[in-house]
Design an enzyme around this catalytic site. Structure first.
Site, PDB file in Angstrom:
ATOM      1  N   ARG A  94       0.679   1.871  -2.450  1.00  0.00           N
ATOM      2  CA  ARG A  94      -0.584   2.927  -2.647  1.00  0.00           C
ATOM      3  C   ARG A  94       0.158   3.926  -3.618  1.00  0.00           C
ATOM      4  NH1 ARG A  94      -1.449   7.898  -1.811  1.00  0.00           N
ATOM      5  NH2 ARG A  94       0.409   8.060  -0.431  1.00  0.00           N
ATOM      6  N   VAL A  95      -0.764   4.252  -4.663  1.00  0.00           N
ATOM      7  CA  VAL A  95      -0.569   5.513  -5.685  1.00  0.00           C
ATOM      8  C   VAL A  95      -1.867   6.392  -5.382  1.00  0.00           C
ATOM      9  CG1 VAL A  95       0.982   4.350  -7.261  1.00  0.00           C
ATOM     10  CG2 VAL A  95      -1.412   4.161  -7.725  1.00  0.00           C
ATOM     11  N   SER A  96      -1.704   7.643  -5.804  1.00  0.00           N
ATOM     12  CA  SER A  96      -2.710   8.421  -5.831  1.00  0.00           C
ATOM     13  C   SER A  96      -3.952   8.457  -6.945  1.00  0.00           C
ATOM     14  CB  SER A  96      -2.291   9.924  -5.691  1.00  0.00           C
ATOM     15  OG  SER A  96      -1.467  10.136  -4.520  1.00  0.00           O
ATOM     16  N   THR A  97      -3.561   8.222  -8.154  1.00  0.00           N
ATOM     17  CA  THR A  97      -4.157   8.087  -9.311  1.00  0.00           C
ATOM     18  C   THR A  97      -3.848   7.017 -10.109  1.00  0.00           C
ATOM     19  OG1 THR A  97      -2.668   9.438 -10.762  1.00  0.00           O
ATOM     20  CG2 THR A  97      -4.328  10.662  -9.187  1.00  0.00           C
TER      21      THR A  97
ATOM     22  N   GLN B 177      -0.689   6.797 -12.149  1.00  0.00           N
ATOM     23  CA  GLN B 177       0.636   6.197 -11.574  1.00  0.00           C
ATOM     24  C   GLN B 177       0.566   4.720 -11.402  1.00  0.00           C
ATOM     25  OE1 GLN B 177       0.209   8.127  -7.811  1.00  0.00           O
ATOM     26  NE2 GLN B 177       1.495  10.220  -8.344  1.00  0.00           N
TER      27      GLN B 177
END
Length: 198
Positions: free
Chosen positions: A10-13, A16
């Site tokens: 997972r990445v936030s944006t 990334q």
């Protein structure tokens, strides 16, 4: 019988993407045969559809693999909820950067210690907060949270006297209809007058 290694990345944006690619390579290198990936904030839990999908996919004997704990859980409490769900399914958790695997007694011990320390730190923080509030009260400096709706009593009364209804008053002042009713009740506005003006 050994199960499948299932990865979660997972990445936030979207910005990334490089971080996501790095996680995917690491998970693949760790032997994951299936990887669930998503771009979503750690605090935006309801939107984490791929994590939910991964949890549904996992079967007894499988291991959920993440590169770092912060890719999986938003808090210690959330982590322990996830661990409980995994344990109930007979699934282990492996965190690569910590070298921890809950399928081993040592891995379980480390996670229990992490949870205990986090709970202890929270209790200390709450105790300090309570002590700070008590000291501020004793010094006459603590007023508590300002009641935002009550602070608008004069405006509510004025708008009501101009014939504005509860819904309109609530919308105009940014408070709830229930707050409008409470304020008018405190002002002892006749109930028939209240009902008649809405």
């Amino acid at each position: 019988m050994s199960g499948q290694l299932v990865g979660y990345a997972r990445v936030s944006t979207v910005a990334q993407d490089a971080g996501l690619e790095g996680q995917l390579k690491t998970l693949e290198g760790a032997g994951c045969t299936r990887v669930f990936e998503e771009r979503v904030s750690s605090v935006d839990l309801p939107a984490r559809e791929k994590l939910a999908e991964a949890l549904r996919y996992l079967r007894e004997g499988d291991t959920l693999v993440v590169t770092k704990l912060d890719r999986l859980a938003r808090s210690t409490g959330h982590l322990h909820d996830l661990l409980g769900e995994l344990e109930a399914k007979g699934v282990s958790l492996k965190v690569l950067d910590m070298g921890v695997d809950t399928s081993t007694p040592t891995g379980k011990l480390i996670f229990n210690l992490v949870g205990s320390i986090a709970q202890f730190e929270r209790e200390i923080m709450l105790e300090r907060q309570r002590e700070g509030i008590a000291k501020a009260r004793a010094a006459g400096k603590y007023k508590g949270r300002k009641p935002t709706a009550r602070a608008k009593t004069g405006q509510v009364r004025q708008l009501q006297s101009e014939g504005m209804g509860a819904t309109q008053i609530a919308r105009k002042l940014g408070i709830s209809r229930a707050s409008v009713y409470r304020i008018l009740a405190d002002l002892k506005i006749d109930s028939q007058e209240i009902e008649g003006s809405w």
